[in-house]
Enzyme design. Structure first.
Site, PDB file in Angstrom:
ATOM      1  N   SER A  77       0.673  -1.431  -0.363  1.00 55.84           N
ATOM      2  CA  SER A  77      -0.237   0.356   0.158  1.00 55.84           C
ATOM      3  C   SER A  77       0.645   1.535   0.025  1.00 55.84           C
ATOM      4  O   SER A  77       1.536   1.277   0.606  1.00 55.84           O
ATOM      5  CB  SER A  77      -0.461  -0.125   0.776  1.00 55.84           C
ATOM      6  OG  SER A  77      -1.255   1.325   1.664  1.00 55.84           O
ATOM      7  N   TYR A  82      -2.368  -1.154  10.141  1.00 59.85           N
ATOM      8  CA  TYR A  82      -1.613  -1.163   8.453  1.00 59.85           C
ATOM      9  C   TYR A  82      -0.922  -1.208   7.617  1.00 59.85           C
ATOM     10  O   TYR A  82      -0.664  -2.182   7.275  1.00 59.85           O
ATOM     11  CB  TYR A  82      -3.338  -0.379   7.930  1.00 59.85           C
ATOM     12  CG  TYR A  82      -3.335  -1.198   6.476  1.00 59.85           C
ATOM     13  CD1 TYR A  82      -4.160  -2.527   6.183  1.00 59.85           C
ATOM     14  CD2 TYR A  82      -3.148   0.234   5.774  1.00 59.85           C
ATOM     15  CE1 TYR A  82      -4.144  -2.326   4.827  1.00 59.85           C
ATOM     16  CE2 TYR A  82      -3.528  -0.162   4.078  1.00 59.85           C
ATOM     17  CZ  TYR A  82      -3.898  -1.428   3.752  1.00 59.85           C
ATOM     18  OH  TYR A  82      -4.157  -1.521   2.204  1.00 59.85           O
TER      19      TYR A  82
END
Ligand code: NAP
Length: 255
Positions: free
Chosen positions: A149, A162
């Protein structure tokens, strides 16, 4: 077209979003694709039907990741499907795509140990053990592609855990790439930016406008735009690329 004909692929989390677009992209190039899902069997089936409609081959595999027995369940479905469709269990391409986040985010002070463990179990532990198990099926010259990400490049405190899990998956790429180079197995990361995965948040005009500003192109990415980068790394054209992180974020926060 048909750059992957005769190849087999597993795309984790391909019932929806980037994973679905990747499954379709790999199948368009001729690969037989295992469409993995956790909860949305219907969406996974629709992915397979779409692939078949455009002349490709695919089958579904069910396994919730991040729970005891997940890897065994995934590989028993995968191997049965491969056996049925090809008469063997060779897996040429693994895409570690399935991932979860805390839907509304949480400040570091608010994250519970359960939330932390769950994110690590699904986003970091599962990809490691999927890759470990897949190595018994991947032939020399195979491919592993891990999905990270853009949040490994920019601070967003509400997604601290995350982002930590995505840092872990980038490390997995680095070390596996070196480890598997003698077998000419290429291991790479793709880094998506904000990508419209159909979540309702992408339907709110003000939020869309705000998110669009992050990309150099001033718009939100589409799943197939990330999938094209993933499919490229699976093809022979990417044979000289390993241990790399390919940014497919539309130039997010380029400055
Ligand atoms: P998505 O639309 O939310 O879909 C997630 C997929 O993963 C679904 O197929 C889902 O299966 C599966 N999945 C989720 N949790 C699972 C679990 N515990 N066990 C098994 N399967 C599970 O995802 P996406 O937005 O396309 O994201 C795909 C990847 O790109 C993720 O790794 C994500 O972190 C990364 N990424 C996305 C963005 C973005 O803006 N979309 C940005 C950067 C990075 P079910 O349908 O069965 O639930």
């Amino acid at each position: 077209m048909n750059k992957l004909s005769g190849k087999t692929a597993l795309v984790t989390g391909s019932s929806r979003g980037i994973g679905r677009a990747t499954a379709i992209g790999l199948a368009r190039e001729g690969a037989l694709v295992a469409v993995h899902y956790a909860r949305n069997g219907q969406a996974a089936q629709e992915t397979v039907e779409f692939i078949e409609k455009v002349g490709g081959r695919a089958f579904t595999v069910h396994a919730e990741l991040g729970v005891p027995g997940d890897i065994d369940q995934l590989f028993s479905g995968l191997e049965a499907g491969l056996q049925e469709h090809t008469g063997q269990t060779t897996l040429d391409i693994l895409v570690n795509n399935a991932g979860e986040t805390l839907p509304t985010g949480a400040a570091p002070e608010e994250v519970s140990a359960e939330q932390f463990d769950r994110l690590y179990a699904v986003n970091a532990k599962a990809p490691f053990f999927i890759a470990q198990r897949a190595l018994g099926l991947i032939p020399d010259g195979g491919r592993i592609i891990n999905i990270s990400s853009g949040l490994t490049r920019v601070a967003n405190p509400s997604q601290t855990v995350y982002s930590m899990t995505k840092g872990a998956i980038e490390q997995l790429t680095l070390h596996l790439a070196r480890h598997l180079a003698p077998r000419e197995i290429n291991v790479n990361t793709v880094i998506p930016g904000i990508t419209d995965n159909g979540n309702t948040i992408f339907k709110i005009p003000e939020v869309r406008e705000q998110m669009s500003q992050l990309s150099a192109f001033k718009r939100i990415g589409e799943p197939d735009e990330v999938a094209d980068a993933i499919v490229f790394l699976a093809t022979d054209e990417a044979r000289w690329i390993t241990g790399a992180a390919l940014d497919a974020s539309g130039g997010s926060l380029l400055g």
